[in-house]
Write an enzyme that holds these catalytic residues in place. Structure first.
Site, PDB file in Angstrom:
ATOM      1  N   LYS A  45       0.710  -1.341  -0.089  1.00 57.10           N
ATOM      2  CA  LYS A  45      -0.047  -0.040  -0.189  1.00 57.10           C
ATOM      3  C   LYS A  45       0.870   1.388  -0.071  1.00 57.10           C
ATOM      4  O   LYS A  45       0.476   2.223  -0.446  1.00 57.10           O
ATOM      5  CB  LYS A  45      -0.930   0.130   1.041  1.00 57.10           C
ATOM      6  CG  LYS A  45      -1.971  -1.111   1.245  1.00 57.10           C
ATOM      7  CD  LYS A  45      -2.932  -0.874   2.429  1.00 57.10           C
ATOM      8  CE  LYS A  45      -3.574  -2.189   2.552  1.00 57.10           C
ATOM      9  NZ  LYS A  45      -4.757  -2.630   1.611  1.00 57.10           N
ATOM     10  N   HIS A  53     -14.024  -3.499   8.534  1.00 52.20           N
ATOM     11  CA  HIS A  53     -13.295  -3.117   7.288  1.00 52.20           C
ATOM     12  C   HIS A  53     -13.569  -4.292   6.040  1.00 52.20           C
ATOM     13  O   HIS A  53     -12.981  -4.185   5.228  1.00 52.20           O
ATOM     14  CB  HIS A  53     -11.758  -2.791   7.696  1.00 52.20           C
ATOM     15  CG  HIS A  53     -11.542  -1.976   8.536  1.00 52.20           C
ATOM     16  ND1 HIS A  53     -12.228  -0.688   8.397  1.00 52.20           N
ATOM     17  CD2 HIS A  53     -10.943  -2.123   9.645  1.00 52.20           C
ATOM     18  CE1 HIS A  53     -11.464  -0.022   9.578  1.00 52.20           C
ATOM     19  NE2 HIS A  53     -10.725  -0.894  10.442  1.00 52.20           N
ATOM     20  N   ARG A 112      -6.819  -7.985  -9.480  1.00 49.00           N
ATOM     21  CA  ARG A 112      -7.479  -9.002  -9.771  1.00 49.00           C
ATOM     22  C   ARG A 112      -8.986  -8.835  -9.944  1.00 49.00           C
ATOM     23  O   ARG A 112      -9.329  -7.728  -9.687  1.00 49.00           O
ATOM     24  CB  ARG A 112      -7.557 -10.138  -8.402  1.00 49.00           C
ATOM     25  CG  ARG A 112      -7.768  -9.112  -7.127  1.00 49.00           C
ATOM     26  CD  ARG A 112      -7.916 -10.136  -6.228  1.00 49.00           C
ATOM     27  NE  ARG A 112      -8.244  -9.393  -4.859  1.00 49.00           N
ATOM     28  CZ  ARG A 112      -9.116  -8.808  -4.255  1.00 49.00           C
ATOM     29  NH1 ARG A 112     -10.216  -9.083  -4.897  1.00 49.00           N
ATOM     30  NH2 ARG A 112      -8.972  -8.292  -3.163  1.00 49.00           N
TER      31      ARG A 112
HETATM   32  P1  ADP Z   1     -12.608  -7.577  -1.971  1.00 55.10           P
HETATM   33  O1  ADP Z   1     -12.724  -6.322  -1.957  1.00 55.10           O
HETATM   34  O2  ADP Z   1     -12.728  -8.449  -3.298  1.00 55.10           O
HETATM   35  O3  ADP Z   1     -13.546  -8.277  -0.917  1.00 55.10           O
HETATM   36  P2  ADP Z   1     -10.611  -8.415  -0.158  1.00 55.10           P
HETATM   37  O4  ADP Z   1      -9.121  -7.677  -0.015  1.00 55.10           O
HETATM   38  O5  ADP Z   1     -11.256  -8.019   0.957  1.00 55.10           O
HETATM   39  O6  ADP Z   1     -11.115  -7.966  -1.296  1.00 55.10           O
HETATM   40  O7  ADP Z   1     -10.308  -9.798  -0.311  1.00 55.10           O
HETATM   41  C1  ADP Z   1     -11.062 -10.700  -1.265  1.00 55.10           C
HETATM   42  C2  ADP Z   1     -10.958 -12.169  -0.839  1.00 55.10           C
HETATM   43  O8  ADP Z   1      -9.630 -12.521  -0.529  1.00 55.10           O
HETATM   44  C3  ADP Z   1     -11.326 -12.258   0.664  1.00 55.10           C
HETATM   45  O9  ADP Z   1     -12.988 -12.557   0.821  1.00 55.10           O
HETATM   46  C4  ADP Z   1     -10.890 -13.332   1.206  1.00 55.10           C
HETATM   47  O10 ADP Z   1     -11.220 -14.588   0.847  1.00 55.10           O
HETATM   48  C5  ADP Z   1      -9.415 -13.289   0.379  1.00 55.10           C
HETATM   49  N1  ADP Z   1      -8.359 -12.656   1.273  1.00 55.10           N
HETATM   50  C6  ADP Z   1      -7.935 -11.342   0.806  1.00 55.10           C
HETATM   51  N2  ADP Z   1      -6.809 -11.158   1.757  1.00 55.10           N
HETATM   52  C7  ADP Z   1      -6.949 -12.261   2.613  1.00 55.10           C
HETATM   53  C8  ADP Z   1      -6.127 -12.430   3.438  1.00 55.10           C
HETATM   54  N3  ADP Z   1      -5.038 -11.663   4.343  1.00 55.10           N
HETATM   55  N4  ADP Z   1      -6.075 -13.407   4.429  1.00 55.10           N
HETATM   56  C9  ADP Z   1      -7.178 -14.290   4.073  1.00 55.10           C
HETATM   57  N5  ADP Z   1      -8.215 -14.108   3.145  1.00 55.10           N
HETATM   58  C10 ADP Z   1      -7.859 -13.037   2.399  1.00 55.10           C
HETATM   59  P1  ADP Z   2      -7.891  -3.871   2.691  1.00 55.99           P
HETATM   60  O1  ADP Z   2      -6.476  -4.208   1.878  1.00 55.99           O
HETATM   61  O2  ADP Z   2      -7.700  -4.660   3.982  1.00 55.99           O
HETATM   62  O3  ADP Z   2      -9.077  -3.857   1.785  1.00 55.99           O
HETATM   63  P2  ADP Z   2      -8.062  -1.054   2.280  1.00 55.99           P
HETATM   64  O4  ADP Z   2      -6.840  -0.083   2.516  1.00 55.99           O
HETATM   65  O5  ADP Z   2      -8.665  -1.059   1.083  1.00 55.99           O
HETATM   66  O6  ADP Z   2      -7.513  -2.372   3.053  1.00 55.99           O
HETATM   67  O7  ADP Z   2      -9.238  -0.576   3.607  1.00 55.99           O
HETATM   68  C1  ADP Z   2     -10.325  -1.436   3.994  1.00 55.99           C
HETATM   69  C2  ADP Z   2     -11.353  -0.584   4.688  1.00 55.99           C
HETATM   70  O8  ADP Z   2     -10.819   0.178   5.825  1.00 55.99           O
HETATM   71  C3  ADP Z   2     -11.757   0.582   3.631  1.00 55.99           C
HETATM   72  O9  ADP Z   2     -12.699  -0.150   2.778  1.00 55.99           O
HETATM   73  C4  ADP Z   2     -12.504   1.582   4.452  1.00 55.99           C
HETATM   74  O10 ADP Z   2     -13.586   1.013   4.998  1.00 55.99           O
HETATM   75  C5  ADP Z   2     -11.557   1.489   5.750  1.00 55.99           C
HETATM   76  N1  ADP Z   2     -10.406   2.651   5.570  1.00 55.99           N
HETATM   77  C6  ADP Z   2      -9.436   2.586   4.795  1.00 55.99           C
HETATM   78  N2  ADP Z   2      -8.643   3.602   5.015  1.00 55.99           N
HETATM   79  C7  ADP Z   2      -9.353   4.618   5.628  1.00 55.99           C
HETATM   80  C8  ADP Z   2      -9.286   5.925   5.912  1.00 55.99           C
HETATM   81  N3  ADP Z   2      -7.992   6.525   5.621  1.00 55.99           N
HETATM   82  N4  ADP Z   2     -10.110   6.523   6.470  1.00 55.99           N
HETATM   83  C9  ADP Z   2     -11.142   5.759   7.077  1.00 55.99           C
HETATM   84  N5  ADP Z   2     -11.591   4.496   6.660  1.00 55.99           N
HETATM   85  C10 ADP Z   2     -10.248   3.909   5.981  1.00 55.99           C
HETATM   86 MG    MG Z   3      -9.260  -2.859   0.300  1.00 57.64          MG
END
Ligand code: ADP
Ligand code: ADP
Ligand code: MG
Length: 619
Positions: free
Chosen positions: A116, A235, A297
């Site tokens: 990130k 989240h 993806r």
């Molecule tokens: P999306 O926005 O598509 O939900 P996420 O980053 O939340 O994206 O993850 C998509 C899917 O990938 C999740 O539902 C989970 O099955 C898998 N996944 C992603 N990151 C992880 C992780 N760190 N540990 C376990 N599963 C993960």
């Molecule tokens: P992940 O890889 O786990 O998906 P993200 O960076 O996409 O991580 O953040 C996951 C969620 O956390 C976002 O969808 C949002 O709801 C919350 N979030 C992330 N960054 C911020 C921020 N700067 N301020 C408020 N909420 C945030």
């Molecule tokens: Mg995300």
């Protein structure tokens, strides 16, 4: 065009990819672990290869085995789905080096967006507005604390390698920063093998808006509009929709242009998602939407985009991977109507959303909706993988219509004995704020108590249930559990209990049936209950729920809050289990006494191990 495709995934996304591939005349190869020998994706594929034991790190995460399976079956290409190896640049490179086609972006694009901090730096250089914060190398705690103070509280500490909503800590006050940092770093190293963090301004009234982008190998990049994924719990997305409510055309045009710019900066090929965070305190404004991360993806929630654009995104992925140009140009893409998706999870909202593992003895999905699933009745939810059972996807001319259809679909969703979040999803759709599109990522947390409490069963339901449970044999036809024949009714009374230990005295009209029913399942607005006749007191075990608290999955006991003989009240925390890198609290299902305790701090426990038994006490 690719002639044969190996899908390096499982569950609903493997089935989803197989569906499109088969429609395109492509031969499909599934891979599976021990736990998935009878899984739906294995049945649906033309061929299937066993790749190891149940834990993902011994099967779905072992790149060499997957590549060997492709070679052995003559598959030309590998589609990674989401999760698992989908964002692993080394695996993508290994696939290419093995002479196979990788259905995804170039490994260099995955790497550029993989962490990130590096992704944000790259995007800022490309002129994409990024969430304000510190994303540098220096990880000295005192230095990070200074940056947090500069950014201004509240801040969010994020693992640079994080994903799936893990590795994040919101900090409201400088006094809490050091503790939050340490705990975030611990979780980041345990889950992602990388303790590096970045610090971000915590955006007020946050809305998660993301844009679907698509590139080909001919230099074309388009967007397929936005999705709103603001309904989140911890989240993690729960309900997603497209388009985003309250998005005006001018803002949309600006935001989608920024997304295309971001994708161009990494020469993006294939399906990708640019995630943004919006400060919606004054509605959606282009100058208050910032880049958060890119997912290189196919996304879990891609169906809502398919529903409003009419594009099959998996088909596009396979065409692009085969070297074809994108089938449509930007000006041929339009938003049609409104789509909404709900993620049906095997979890129990009433016990703090503990995952619920086990057989799917009873499983019914709404026939009117698109349902993307990887399980069928008679299958099971295993403790080894993500507990998502299905995605329910509704399309309507308008947002209200889509909500209504999804709501009806949830009412028709029946799962047993695995517990689901269906009732919770229905309540969420009923929230007045949601109805008018006034959403933000904190909505679920603010309303959670009301969202998880099942409704009181109504008198008619109880009377029907009692009648079925007490039905006396006759020679007439007996169809379904509740489809009995009423025959010269006479009034009776019974004591029945549900699976949460609530008991009801019900008066009802007696009926006759082929045979008495031992238990009755009732589904109301997505909430599931099983009723049985309550046995007379003093007859030993309670008939319903004997108060056995079983470990929902393999894990380690990290806290024991009670001792044998303690009096406990319904909902009281008994034991905390650490499993799947998360903490899960097990609570008392009803008021009673701790009759048995087999939990010790530090002990490893198997799935379904009896940890505690609560007995009801006579009053
Ligand atoms: P999306 O926005 O598509 O939900 P996420 O980053 O939340 O994206 O993850 C998509 C899917 O990938 C999740 O539902 C989970 O099955 C898998 N996944 C992603 N990151 C992880 C992780 N760190 N540990 C376990 N599963 C993960
Ligand atoms: P992940 O890889 O786990 O998906 P993200 O960076 O996409 O991580 O953040 C996951 C969620 O956390 C976002 O969808 C949002 O709801 C919350 N979030 C992330 N960054 C911020 C921020 N700067 N301020 C408020 N909420 C945030
Ligand atoms: Mg995300």
């Amino acid at each position: 065009m690719i002639q044969s495709l190996l899908i390096a995934n499982r569950g609903e996304i493997a089935c989803r990819i197989i569906r499109t591939a088969q429609a395109m005349g492509i031969r499909t190869v599934a891979v599976y672990s021990d736990a998935d020998a009878n899984a739906l994706h294995v049945q649906e594929a033309d061929e299937a290869v066993h790749i190891g034991s149940s834990p993902a790190r011994e099967s779905y995460l072992v790149g060499e085995k997957i590549i060997a399976a492709a070679k052995a079956t003559g598959a030309e290409a590998i589609h990674p789905g989401y999760g698992f190896l989908s964002e692993n640049a080394e695996f993508a490179q290994a696939v290419i080096d093995a002479g196979l086609i990788w259905v995804g972006p170039a490994p260099a694009s995955i790497t550029a967006m993989g962490l990130k901090d590096a992704a944000k730096t790259l995007m800022a250089e490309a002129g994409v507005p990024v969430t304000p914060g510190y994303m540098g190398e220096n990880q000295d705690p005192a230095f990070l604390a200074e940056r947090a103070a500069e950014i201004g509280y509240p801040v969010l500490i994020k693992a640079v390698a994080g994903g799936g909503g893990k590795g994040m800590r919101k900090v409201d006050d400088a006094a809490d920063f050091m503790d939050a940092l340490a705990s975030c770093q611990r979780e980041a190293s345990a889950s992602f093998g990388n303790a590096h963090v970045l610090i971000e301004k915590y955006i007020q009234r946050p809305r998660h808006i993301e844009v679907q982008v698509f590139g080909d190998t001919h230099g074309n990049i388009v967007h397929l509009f936005e999705r709103d994924c603001s309904l989140q719990r911890r989240h993690q997305k729960v309900i997603e929709e497209a388009p985003a409510p309250g998005m005006d055309e001018a803002t949309r045009v600006q935001l989608c242009a920024v997304a295309v710019k971001a994708a161009k900066a990494v020469d993006y090929v294939g399906a990708g998602t640019i995630e943004f965070i919006a400060d919606a305190s004054e509605g959606l404004r282009a100058d208050r939407i910032w880049f958060m991360e890119m997912n290189t993806r196919l996304q879990v929630e891609h169906p809502v985009t398919e529903e409003i654009t009419g594009v099959d995104l998996v088909e596009w992925q396979l065409r692009v991977a085969s070297g074809e140009a994108l089938p449509l140009r930007q000006d041929a893409l339009r938003i049609n109507g409104w789509a909404m998706e709900a993620r049906l999870y095997a979890e129990n909202p009433a016990t703090g959303f503990l995952p619920s593992i086990g057989p799917l003895d009873h499983l019914e999905f709404p026939e009117e909706l698109r349902v993307d699933t990887g399980v069928e009745q008679g299958g099971e939810v295993s403790p080894f993988y993500d507990p998502m059972i299905a995605k329910l996807i509704a399309w309507g001319e308008t947002r209200d219509e889509a909500i209504g259809l999804l709501r009806d679909g949830i009412d028709c969703t029946e799962v047993w004995p695995v517990k689901t979040n269906a009732g919770f999803l229905g309540r969420l759709l009923d929230l007045p704020e949601f109805g008018i599109g006034d959403v933000d990522t904190g909505l679920i947390a603010r309303e959670v108590d009301a969202l998880v409490t099942p409704p009181e069963p109504d008198e008619d339901e109880l009377a029907e249930v009692a009648a079925a449970l007490c039905a006396s044999p006759d020679d007439g036809p007996f169809s379904a559990a509740l489809g009995f024949r009423v025959n010269a009714p006479s009034r009776a009374e019974a004591r029945i209990t549900d699976d949460s230990g609530n008991s009801y005295v019900v008066s009802f009209d007696e009926v006759e049936a082929d045979e008495p029913t031992a238990d009755v399942l009732a589904f109301t607005d997505g909430f599931a209950r099983r009723y049985v006749l309550e046995e007379p007191r003093g007859s030993g075990h309670s008939a319903v729920s004997d108060g056995a608290i079983l470990s929902p999955m393999p894990g380690r006991i990290i806290a024991v809050e009670v001792a044998a003989g303690d009096i406990v009240t319904k909902g009281q925390k008994l034991v905390t289990l650490e499993a799947m890198k998360m903490e899960h609290s097990l609570t008392a299902p009803f008021d009673g006494v701790v009759a048995e305790l087999n939990a010790e701090v530090g002990a490893q426990v198997q799935v379904e191990a009896l940890l505690v038994r609560i007995e009801m006490v006579e009053v």
